[in-house]
Design a protein around this motif. Structure first.
Motif, short mmCIF file in Angstrom:
data_model
loop_
_atom_site.label_atom_id
_atom_site.label_comp_id
_atom_site.label_asym_id
_atom_site.label_seq_id
_atom_site.Cartn_x
_atom_site.Cartn_y
_atom_site.Cartn_z
N THR A 129 36.51 65.85 27.83
CA THR A 129 37.36 64.66 27.85
C THR A 129 37.49 64.19 29.29
O THR A 129 37.66 65.00 30.20
CB THR A 129 38.75 64.96 27.27
OG1 THR A 129 38.60 65.49 25.95
CG2 THR A 129 39.60 63.71 27.22
N GLU A 130 37.44 62.90 29.51
CA GLU A 130 37.50 62.36 30.86
C GLU A 130 38.95 62.19 31.31
O GLU A 130 39.75 61.54 30.62
CB GLU A 130 36.76 61.02 30.93
CG GLU A 130 36.59 60.48 32.33
CD GLU A 130 35.76 59.22 32.37
OE1 GLU A 130 36.36 58.12 32.29
OE2 GLU A 130 34.51 59.32 32.47
N TYR A 131 39.29 62.80 32.44
CA TYR A 131 40.63 62.67 33.02
C TYR A 131 40.49 62.31 34.49
O TYR A 131 39.50 62.62 35.14
CB TYR A 131 41.41 63.98 32.91
CG TYR A 131 41.77 64.39 31.49
CD1 TYR A 131 42.72 63.69 30.76
CD2 TYR A 131 41.14 65.48 30.89
CE1 TYR A 131 43.05 64.07 29.47
CE2 TYR A 131 41.47 65.87 29.60
CZ TYR A 131 42.42 65.16 28.90
OH TYR A 131 42.74 65.53 27.62
N SER A 132 41.54 61.66 35.01
CA SER A 132 41.60 61.33 36.43
C SER A 132 42.75 62.08 37.07
O SER A 132 43.85 62.17 36.49
CB SER A 132 41.78 59.82 36.63
OG SER A 132 40.65 59.11 36.18
N TYR A 133 42.49 62.59 38.29
CA TYR A 133 43.50 63.34 39.02
C TYR A 133 43.70 62.71 40.39
O TYR A 133 42.75 62.24 41.02
CB TYR A 133 43.06 64.80 39.19
CG TYR A 133 42.96 65.57 37.90
CD1 TYR A 133 44.07 66.17 37.33
CD2 TYR A 133 41.73 65.69 37.25
CE1 TYR A 133 43.98 66.88 36.14
CE2 TYR A 133 41.63 66.41 36.06
CZ TYR A 133 42.75 66.99 35.52
OH TYR A 133 42.65 67.69 34.34
N PRO A 134 44.94 62.70 40.88
CA PRO A 134 45.20 62.11 42.20
C PRO A 134 44.63 62.97 43.32
O PRO A 134 44.44 64.17 43.17
CB PRO A 134 46.74 62.07 42.27
CG PRO A 134 47.19 63.17 41.36
CD PRO A 134 46.17 63.23 40.25
N ILE A 135 44.36 62.31 44.45
CA ILE A 135 43.81 62.97 45.63
C ILE A 135 44.89 63.00 46.71
O ILE A 135 45.47 61.96 47.05
CB ILE A 135 42.56 62.25 46.14
CG1 ILE A 135 41.52 62.13 45.03
CG2 ILE A 135 41.97 62.98 47.34
CD1 ILE A 135 40.33 61.27 45.41
N TYR A 136 45.14 64.18 47.24
CA TYR A 136 46.09 64.35 48.33
C TYR A 136 45.34 64.75 49.60
O TYR A 136 44.20 65.19 49.56
CB TYR A 136 47.12 65.43 47.97
CG TYR A 136 48.22 64.92 47.06
CD1 TYR A 136 49.51 64.69 47.53
CD2 TYR A 136 47.96 64.65 45.72
CE1 TYR A 136 50.52 64.21 46.70
CE2 TYR A 136 48.95 64.17 44.88
CZ TYR A 136 50.23 63.96 45.38
OH TYR A 136 51.21 63.47 44.55
N ASP A 137 46.01 64.58 50.73
CA ASP A 137 45.38 64.92 52.01
C ASP A 137 45.31 66.42 52.19
O ASP A 137 45.66 67.20 51.29
CB ASP A 137 46.13 64.25 53.16
CG ASP A 137 47.56 64.75 53.31
OD1 ASP A 137 47.95 65.69 52.57
OD2 ASP A 137 48.29 64.23 54.16
N ALA A 138 44.85 66.85 53.36
CA ALA A 138 44.62 68.27 53.61
C ALA A 138 45.90 69.10 53.56
O ALA A 138 45.85 70.30 53.29
CB ALA A 138 43.93 68.46 54.96
N THR A 139 47.05 68.47 53.80
CA THR A 139 48.31 69.21 53.74
C THR A 139 48.79 69.40 52.31
O THR A 139 49.63 70.26 52.04
CB THR A 139 49.40 68.48 54.54
OG1 THR A 139 49.70 67.22 53.92
CG2 THR A 139 48.94 68.25 55.98
N GLY A 140 48.28 68.57 51.39
CA GLY A 140 48.74 68.63 50.01
C GLY A 140 50.06 67.93 49.77
O GLY A 140 50.63 68.04 48.68
N ASP A 141 50.55 67.19 50.77
CA ASP A 141 51.85 66.53 50.64
C ASP A 141 51.75 65.02 50.48
O ASP A 141 52.67 64.39 49.94
CB ASP A 141 52.71 66.84 51.88
CG ASP A 141 53.00 68.33 52.02
OD1 ASP A 141 53.15 69.00 50.98
OD2 ASP A 141 53.06 68.81 53.17
N ASN A 142 50.69 64.42 50.97
CA ASN A 142 50.61 62.96 51.00
C ASN A 142 49.55 62.45 50.04
O ASN A 142 48.37 62.82 50.13
CB ASN A 142 50.28 62.49 52.43
CG ASN A 142 51.30 62.98 53.44
OD1 ASN A 142 52.51 62.80 53.25
ND2 ASN A 142 50.84 63.60 54.52
#
Length: 420
Positions: A129-142
Protein backbone atom coordinates in the motif's frame (compact mmCIF):
# COMPACT_ATOMS: atom_id res chain seq x y z
CA UNK A 1 45.98 -7.66 -36.87
CA UNK A 2 42.38 -8.69 -36.23
CA UNK A 3 41.28 -10.89 -33.33
CA UNK A 4 37.78 -11.92 -32.36
CA UNK A 5 35.83 -14.51 -30.47
CA UNK A 6 32.41 -15.41 -29.18
CA UNK A 7 31.24 -18.00 -26.69
CA UNK A 8 28.35 -19.13 -24.54
CA UNK A 9 28.83 -20.86 -21.23
CA UNK A 10 26.66 -21.92 -18.31
CA UNK A 11 27.81 -20.87 -14.86
CA UNK A 12 28.06 -23.06 -11.80
CA UNK A 13 25.49 -22.70 -9.04
CA UNK A 14 27.20 -21.36 -5.88
CA UNK A 15 26.93 -23.91 -3.11
CA UNK A 16 25.67 -21.32 -0.65
CA UNK A 17 22.30 -21.32 -2.45
CA UNK A 18 21.97 -25.06 -2.12
CA UNK A 19 22.88 -24.79 1.56
CA UNK A 20 20.25 -22.10 2.09
CA UNK A 21 17.56 -24.28 0.53
CA UNK A 22 18.60 -27.30 2.60
CA UNK A 23 18.86 -25.45 5.91
CA UNK A 24 16.00 -22.95 5.54
CA UNK A 25 13.37 -25.64 5.09
CA UNK A 26 10.81 -24.26 7.54
CA UNK A 27 11.22 -27.23 9.87
CA UNK A 28 14.73 -27.38 11.30
CA UNK A 29 14.95 -23.83 12.62
CA UNK A 30 12.58 -21.59 14.56
CA UNK A 31 12.95 -17.88 15.28
CA UNK A 32 11.49 -15.70 18.00
CA UNK A 33 11.07 -11.96 17.62
CA UNK A 34 9.49 -9.94 20.42
CA UNK A 35 8.73 -6.24 20.35
CA UNK A 36 8.72 -4.48 23.69
CA UNK A 37 6.71 -1.67 22.14
CA UNK A 38 3.84 -4.12 21.51
CA UNK A 39 1.80 -4.22 24.73
CA UNK A 40 0.30 -7.61 23.80
CA UNK A 41 3.76 -9.18 24.10
CA UNK A 42 4.58 -7.71 27.51
CA UNK A 43 3.26 -10.74 29.48
CA UNK A 44 5.75 -13.13 27.88
CA UNK A 45 8.80 -10.86 28.08
CA UNK A 46 11.42 -12.33 30.44
CA UNK A 47 12.30 -10.51 33.63
CA UNK A 48 15.98 -10.26 34.48
CA UNK A 49 17.70 -12.50 35.49
CA UNK A 50 15.17 -15.16 34.50
CA UNK A 51 15.75 -16.67 31.01
CA UNK A 52 12.95 -16.90 28.52
CA UNK A 53 13.56 -20.65 28.18
CA UNK A 54 15.52 -23.17 30.24
CA UNK A 55 18.04 -24.78 27.91
CA UNK A 56 20.99 -26.96 28.76
CA UNK A 57 24.44 -25.69 27.74
CA UNK A 58 25.13 -26.21 24.01
CA UNK A 59 21.90 -28.15 23.36
CA UNK A 60 21.19 -30.05 20.19
CA UNK A 61 17.65 -28.76 20.44
CA UNK A 62 15.69 -26.68 22.92
CA UNK A 63 11.95 -27.02 23.29
CA UNK A 64 10.31 -23.62 23.86
CA UNK A 65 7.53 -23.24 26.43
CA UNK A 66 3.94 -23.31 25.20
CA UNK A 67 3.56 -19.58 25.81
CA UNK A 68 6.11 -18.86 23.10
CA UNK A 69 4.89 -21.21 20.40
CA UNK A 70 2.41 -18.74 18.85
CA UNK A 71 5.30 -16.31 18.31
CA UNK A 72 7.74 -18.73 16.68
CA UNK A 73 8.35 -18.34 12.98
CA UNK A 74 10.52 -19.95 10.31
CA UNK A 75 12.30 -18.72 7.22
CA UNK A 76 12.07 -20.68 4.01
CA UNK A 77 14.35 -20.68 0.97
CA UNK A 78 13.52 -22.44 -2.27
CA UNK A 79 14.35 -22.43 -5.95
CA UNK A 80 11.60 -21.20 -8.25
CA UNK A 81 9.72 -23.99 -10.09
CA UNK A 82 10.99 -22.66 -13.44
CA UNK A 83 14.59 -22.16 -12.28
CA UNK A 84 17.24 -22.74 -14.96
CA UNK A 85 21.02 -22.52 -14.97
CA UNK A 86 22.42 -19.00 -15.57
CA UNK A 87 23.88 -18.43 -19.03
CA UNK A 88 26.54 -15.96 -20.14
CA UNK A 89 27.34 -14.78 -23.68
CA UNK A 90 30.71 -13.18 -24.30
CA UNK A 91 32.13 -11.68 -27.47
CA UNK A 92 35.19 -9.60 -28.29
CA UNK A 93 36.77 -7.95 -31.30
CA UNK A 94 40.12 -6.16 -31.48
CA UNK A 95 41.94 -4.34 -34.26
CA UNK A 96 45.62 -3.37 -34.06
CA UNK A 97 47.85 -1.66 -36.59
CA UNK A 98 51.49 -0.61 -36.54
CA UNK A 99 51.66 3.00 -37.72
CA UNK A 100 55.37 3.71 -37.04
CA UNK A 101 58.49 1.79 -36.17
CA UNK A 102 57.53 -0.37 -33.17
CA UNK A 103 54.49 1.84 -32.42
CA UNK A 104 51.02 0.30 -32.66
CA UNK A 105 47.51 1.56 -32.01
CA UNK A 106 44.66 -0.75 -31.13
CA UNK A 107 40.90 -0.67 -30.58
CA UNK A 108 39.06 -3.46 -28.82
CA UNK A 109 35.44 -4.08 -27.86
CA UNK A 110 34.09 -6.49 -25.25
CA UNK A 111 30.47 -7.57 -24.89
CA UNK A 112 29.13 -9.69 -22.03
CA UNK A 113 25.49 -10.55 -21.41
CA UNK A 114 24.15 -12.62 -18.54
CA UNK A 115 20.74 -14.28 -18.67
CA UNK A 116 18.74 -16.28 -16.13
CA UNK A 117 20.86 -14.88 -13.31
CA UNK A 118 19.90 -15.57 -9.71
CA UNK A 119 17.67 -13.06 -7.98
CA UNK A 120 15.93 -13.47 -4.63
CA UNK A 121 12.34 -12.39 -3.93
CA UNK A 122 10.34 -12.65 -0.75
CA UNK A 123 7.13 -14.22 -2.08
CA UNK A 124 5.40 -14.31 1.32
CA UNK A 125 4.34 -10.68 1.20
CA UNK A 126 0.92 -9.09 0.62
CA UNK A 127 0.25 -6.45 -1.98
CA UNK A 128 1.88 -3.19 -0.82
CA UNK A 129 0.00 0.00 0.00
CA UNK A 130 1.33 3.44 -0.88
CA UNK A 131 1.89 5.79 2.07
CA UNK A 132 3.61 9.15 2.45
CA UNK A 133 5.77 10.08 5.43
CA UNK A 134 7.05 13.52 6.45
CA UNK A 135 10.74 14.38 6.20
CA UNK A 136 12.55 15.97 9.13
CA UNK A 137 16.02 17.47 9.28
CA UNK A 138 19.07 15.79 10.77
CA UNK A 139 18.04 16.74 14.32
CA UNK A 140 14.64 15.10 13.93
CA UNK A 141 12.93 18.21 15.30
CA UNK A 142 12.18 20.38 12.28
CA UNK A 143 9.70 19.43 9.55
CA UNK A 144 11.03 20.22 6.07
CA UNK A 145 7.57 20.59 4.45
CA UNK A 146 8.27 17.63 2.18
CA UNK A 147 7.33 13.94 2.07
CA UNK A 148 8.63 10.61 0.83
CA UNK A 149 6.24 8.05 -0.62
CA UNK A 150 6.86 4.36 -0.03
CA UNK A 151 5.11 1.14 -1.01
CA UNK A 152 4.61 -0.41 2.40
CA UNK A 153 3.75 -4.02 3.23
CA UNK A 154 2.56 -2.92 6.67
CA UNK A 155 -0.73 -1.05 6.82
CA UNK A 156 -1.66 1.89 9.01
CA UNK A 157 -3.88 1.40 12.02
CA UNK A 158 -5.95 4.40 13.13
CA UNK A 159 -8.10 2.72 15.79
CA UNK A 160 -6.94 2.20 19.37
CA UNK A 161 -6.20 -1.39 20.37
CA UNK A 162 -3.93 -3.43 22.64
CA UNK A 163 -1.24 -3.51 19.93
CA UNK A 164 -1.77 0.19 19.12
CA UNK A 165 -2.57 2.10 22.31
CA UNK A 166 -1.72 5.47 20.72
CA UNK A 167 -2.81 5.53 17.06
CA UNK A 168 -1.85 5.91 14.33
CA UNK A 169 0.48 2.90 14.21
CA UNK A 170 2.03 0.73 11.53
CA UNK A 171 0.82 -2.84 11.67
CA UNK A 172 3.26 -5.69 11.31
CA UNK A 173 3.24 -7.24 7.85
CA UNK A 174 0.31 -9.67 7.48
CA UNK A 175 1.92 -12.46 5.49
CA UNK A 176 -0.19 -14.75 3.27
CA UNK A 177 1.36 -17.74 5.06
CA UNK A 178 1.37 -16.51 8.68
CA UNK A 179 3.27 -19.55 10.01
CA UNK A 180 6.34 -18.46 8.04
CA UNK A 181 8.25 -15.22 7.83
CA UNK A 182 10.21 -14.64 4.61
CA UNK A 183 9.94 -17.17 1.80
CA UNK A 184 13.04 -16.38 -0.24
CA UNK A 185 12.52 -17.68 -3.73
CA UNK A 186 15.59 -17.91 -5.94
CA UNK A 187 14.45 -16.92 -9.42
CA UNK A 188 16.51 -17.19 -12.58
CA UNK A 189 15.08 -13.87 -13.75
CA UNK A 190 17.87 -11.29 -13.58
CA UNK A 191 19.91 -10.12 -16.55
CA UNK A 192 23.08 -8.09 -16.98
CA UNK A 193 24.87 -6.49 -19.89
CA UNK A 194 28.35 -5.01 -20.25
CA UNK A 195 29.84 -2.95 -23.08
CA UNK A 196 33.49 -1.95 -22.99
CA UNK A 197 35.64 -0.12 -25.56
CA UNK A 198 39.40 0.26 -25.15
CA UNK A 199 41.75 2.43 -27.22
CA UNK A 200 45.46 1.81 -26.69
CA UNK A 201 48.84 2.98 -27.97
CA UNK A 202 51.96 0.96 -27.26
CA UNK A 203 55.62 0.94 -28.12
CA UNK A 204 57.41 -2.38 -28.13
CA UNK A 205 60.63 -2.70 -26.18
CA UNK A 206 63.31 -0.84 -28.17
CA UNK A 207 66.58 0.61 -26.92
CA UNK A 208 65.54 -0.35 -23.42
CA UNK A 209 62.19 1.43 -23.40
CA UNK A 210 58.57 0.12 -23.42
CA UNK A 211 55.42 2.22 -23.20
CA UNK A 212 51.66 1.56 -23.21
CA UNK A 213 48.67 3.88 -22.80
CA UNK A 214 45.11 2.55 -22.64
CA UNK A 215 41.76 4.25 -22.14
CA UNK A 216 38.59 2.26 -21.50
CA UNK A 217 34.99 3.43 -21.59
CA UNK A 218 32.58 0.87 -20.19
CA UNK A 219 29.05 0.53 -18.88
CA UNK A 220 27.53 -2.34 -16.91
CA UNK A 221 23.81 -2.64 -16.15
CA UNK A 222 21.83 -5.31 -14.35
CA UNK A 223 18.46 -5.62 -12.66
CA UNK A 224 19.35 -6.88 -9.25
CA UNK A 225 21.25 -10.11 -9.46
CA UNK A 226 21.47 -11.50 -5.97
CA UNK A 227 24.51 -11.75 -3.72
CA UNK A 228 23.76 -14.20 -0.93
CA UNK A 229 25.82 -13.20 2.09
CA UNK A 230 25.91 -15.12 5.36
CA UNK A 231 22.64 -16.86 4.60
CA UNK A 232 20.66 -13.66 4.06
CA UNK A 233 19.55 -12.83 0.54
CA UNK A 234 19.52 -9.19 -0.46
CA UNK A 235 16.04 -9.53 -1.87
CA UNK A 236 14.50 -6.98 -4.19
CA UNK A 237 12.92 -3.93 -2.60
CA UNK A 238 9.43 -4.67 -3.95
CA UNK A 239 8.62 -8.22 -5.03
CA UNK A 240 5.71 -6.84 -7.06
CA UNK A 241 7.84 -4.34 -9.00
CA UNK A 242 11.07 -6.12 -9.91
CA UNK A 243 11.65 -3.86 -12.93
CA UNK A 244 12.55 -1.06 -10.51
CA UNK A 245 15.76 -2.95 -9.69
CA UNK A 246 17.33 -2.23 -13.07
CA UNK A 247 20.28 0.11 -12.77
CA UNK A 248 24.08 0.38 -12.92
CA UNK A 249 25.96 -2.66 -11.65
CA UNK A 250 28.11 -2.34 -8.54
CA UNK A 251 31.14 -2.94 -10.80
CA UNK A 252 30.18 -0.21 -13.28
CA UNK A 253 33.06 2.15 -14.00
CA UNK A 254 32.63 4.47 -16.97
CA UNK A 255 36.20 5.70 -17.44
CA UNK A 256 39.58 4.14 -16.79
CA UNK A 257 43.01 5.35 -17.92
CA UNK A 258 46.19 3.33 -17.51
CA UNK A 259 49.74 4.31 -18.44
CA UNK A 260 52.63 1.88 -17.94
CA UNK A 261 56.27 1.97 -18.93
CA UNK A 262 59.60 0.17 -18.48
CA UNK A 263 62.96 1.84 -18.97
CA UNK A 264 66.34 0.09 -18.89
CA UNK A 265 68.83 2.77 -20.01
CA UNK A 266 72.43 1.84 -20.86
CA UNK A 267 73.99 5.21 -21.65
CA UNK A 268 77.60 4.04 -21.43
CA UNK A 269 79.15 1.30 -23.55
CA UNK A 270 82.65 -0.16 -23.92
CA UNK A 271 85.48 2.12 -23.06
CA UNK A 272 83.45 3.77 -20.30
CA UNK A 273 83.45 0.93 -17.79
CA UNK A 274 83.65 3.14 -14.72
CA UNK A 275 80.63 5.22 -15.70
CA UNK A 276 78.82 2.12 -16.91
CA UNK A 277 79.13 0.49 -13.49
CA UNK A 278 77.48 3.53 -11.92
CA UNK A 279 74.77 4.44 -14.43
CA UNK A 280 74.04 1.21 -16.31
CA UNK A 281 72.01 -1.76 -15.07
CA UNK A 282 69.20 0.37 -13.66
CA UNK A 283 65.56 -0.44 -14.41
CA UNK A 284 62.58 1.84 -13.80
CA UNK A 285 58.98 0.64 -14.20
CA UNK A 286 55.76 2.41 -13.36
CA UNK A 287 52.00 2.19 -13.67
CA UNK A 288 49.66 5.16 -13.40
CA UNK A 289 45.95 4.38 -13.05
CA UNK A 290 42.91 6.64 -12.97
CA UNK A 291 39.33 5.42 -12.62
CA UNK A 292 36.08 7.30 -12.34
CA UNK A 293 33.77 6.70 -9.40
CA UNK A 294 31.71 3.56 -8.97
CA UNK A 295 27.97 3.47 -8.16
CA UNK A 296 26.70 3.66 -4.61
CA UNK A 297 23.26 3.06 -3.10
CA UNK A 298 20.94 5.58 -1.49
CA UNK A 299 20.24 3.13 1.33
CA UNK A 300 17.71 3.92 4.07
CA UNK A 301 17.79 2.35 7.52
CA UNK A 302 14.74 1.50 9.59
CA UNK A 303 12.84 -0.74 7.13
CA UNK A 304 10.41 1.86 5.69
CA UNK A 305 8.61 -0.71 3.49
CA UNK A 306 8.03 -2.90 6.58
CA UNK A 307 8.94 -6.23 4.97
CA UNK A 308 11.13 -7.27 7.94
CA UNK A 309 14.23 -6.84 5.77
CA UNK A 310 16.47 -3.93 6.72
CA UNK A 311 18.93 -4.33 3.85
CA UNK A 312 16.84 -3.66 0.73
CA UNK A 313 15.32 -0.20 1.33
CA UNK A 314 16.31 2.70 -0.90
CA UNK A 315 15.51 6.37 -0.79
CA UNK A 316 12.19 7.13 -2.40
CA UNK A 317 12.50 8.31 -5.99
CA UNK A 318 15.95 6.83 -6.61
CA UNK A 319 16.79 3.55 -8.31
CA UNK A 320 19.55 1.08 -7.56
CA UNK A 321 23.05 2.55 -7.49
CA UNK A 322 21.74 5.98 -8.42
CA UNK A 323 24.77 7.87 -7.07
CA UNK A 324 28.46 7.81 -7.97
CA UNK A 325 31.27 7.57 -5.46
CA UNK A 326 34.67 9.31 -5.57
CA UNK A 327 37.22 8.64 -8.29
CA UNK A 328 40.48 6.76 -7.82
CA UNK A 329 44.03 7.57 -8.96
CA UNK A 330 47.38 6.11 -8.05
CA UNK A 331 50.97 5.90 -9.21
CA UNK A 332 53.09 2.80 -8.56
CA UNK A 333 56.83 2.95 -9.21
CA UNK A 334 59.60 0.36 -9.04
CA UNK A 335 63.34 1.00 -9.19
CA UNK A 336 65.75 -1.93 -9.64
CA UNK A 337 69.57 -1.94 -9.57
CA UNK A 338 71.54 -4.96 -10.74
CA UNK A 339 75.01 -5.53 -9.33
CA UNK A 340 77.04 -8.20 -11.11
CA UNK A 341 79.30 -9.97 -8.62
CA UNK A 342 80.52 -12.78 -10.88
CA UNK A 343 79.63 -14.13 -14.28
CA UNK A 344 76.64 -16.08 -12.93
CA UNK A 345 76.11 -14.34 -9.62
CA UNK A 346 74.43 -10.98 -9.10
CA UNK A 347 72.46 -8.93 -6.60
CA UNK A 348 69.24 -7.11 -7.37
CA UNK A 349 68.20 -4.24 -5.11
CA UNK A 350 64.63 -3.00 -5.48
CA UNK A 351 62.68 -0.07 -4.12
CA UNK A 352 58.93 0.00 -4.70
CA UNK A 353 56.31 2.58 -3.89
CA UNK A 354 52.57 2.11 -4.14
CA UNK A 355 50.50 5.29 -4.34
CA UNK A 356 53.72 7.23 -4.76
CA UNK A 357 52.13 10.68 -4.43
CA UNK A 358 50.06 9.61 -1.41
CA UNK A 359 46.78 10.60 -3.02
CA UNK A 360 43.78 10.56 -0.71
CA UNK A 361 41.60 7.99 -2.50
CA UNK A 362 38.42 8.33 -0.51
CA UNK A 363 35.75 5.68 -0.32
CA UNK A 364 32.25 5.26 1.02
CA UNK A 365 31.72 2.48 3.51
CA UNK A 366 28.26 0.98 3.42
CA UNK A 367 27.40 -1.95 5.65
CA UNK A 368 24.90 -4.64 4.69
CA UNK A 369 22.35 -2.86 6.87
CA UNK A 370 23.19 0.60 5.58
CA UNK A 371 24.30 1.73 9.02
CA UNK A 372 27.15 3.77 7.56
CA UNK A 373 26.58 6.48 4.98
CA UNK A 374 22.86 5.84 4.72
CA UNK A 375 20.73 8.28 2.76
CA UNK A 376 18.17 8.58 5.54
CA UNK A 377 16.67 6.98 8.60
CA UNK A 378 13.07 5.80 8.95
CA UNK A 379 11.83 6.34 12.50
CA UNK A 380 8.60 4.48 13.48
CA UNK A 381 7.47 7.13 15.97
CA UNK A 382 4.42 9.33 15.48
CA UNK A 383 4.90 12.95 14.48
CA UNK A 384 2.54 15.85 13.82
CA UNK A 385 3.34 17.39 10.45
CA UNK A 386 1.16 19.96 8.72
CA UNK A 387 -1.72 19.43 11.14
CA UNK A 388 -1.82 15.63 10.66
CA UNK A 389 -0.36 12.86 12.80
CA UNK A 390 1.82 10.30 11.01
CA UNK A 391 2.95 6.99 12.54
CA UNK A 392 6.55 7.46 11.35
CA UNK A 393 8.88 9.93 9.67
CA UNK A 394 12.11 10.15 7.69
CA UNK A 395 15.16 11.79 9.21
CA UNK A 396 17.74 13.28 6.89
CA UNK A 397 21.35 12.16 7.41
CA UNK A 398 24.50 14.19 7.88
CA UNK A 399 27.01 11.75 6.37
CA UNK A 400 25.50 10.56 3.08
CA UNK A 401 28.07 10.62 0.24
CA UNK A 402 30.76 11.74 2.67
CA UNK A 403 33.88 9.63 2.75
CA UNK A 404 34.14 7.38 5.78
CA UNK A 405 37.41 5.65 4.90
CA UNK A 406 40.17 5.61 2.27
CA UNK A 407 42.23 3.20 0.25
CA UNK A 408 45.85 2.51 1.17
CA UNK A 409 48.17 5.49 1.62
CA UNK A 410 51.69 5.57 0.20
CA UNK A 411 53.56 2.34 0.88
CA UNK A 412 57.29 1.84 0.32
CA UNK A 413 59.09 -1.47 0.42
CA UNK A 414 62.73 -2.37 -0.12
CA UNK A 415 64.03 -5.71 -1.33
CA UNK A 416 67.28 -7.57 -1.95
CA UNK A 417 67.51 -10.63 -4.17
CA UNK A 418 70.53 -12.90 -4.67
CA UNK A 419 70.56 -14.51 -8.13
CA UNK A 420 72.94 -17.35 -8.99
Amino acid sequence: MVRGGFGIFYTRLPQIYESAVINDNGLSGKFLFLDNADTTEHPIFPTYPNPIANCTPAPVGCTPPDSLKPYLTSDLSAFAPNYVTPKVQQGNLSLEREFADRFAVGVSYLYVRGENLIRARDVNLPQPTEYSYPIYDATGDNFTNSFYTVNSFGTWQTQQSMSCPFPPCINDVARPVPQLTAINEFDSAATSIYHGMTVSVRRRMTSGFYFRLAYTWAHAIDDGQDALVAGRPVTVQNSYATKSERGPSVTDQRHRLSVSWIAEPRPFARGQEFLAKIFNDWKVAGVMTFGSGRPTEARVTGDPNRDDNSSNDRLSGFGRNAFVGPDYATMDLRLTRKIQLRERVRLELTAESFNLFNRDNQRHTLTDDGLLNSAGHFVPLDRNAGGRVYPAYYQRPTSFLKATSAYSPRLVQLGLRFVF
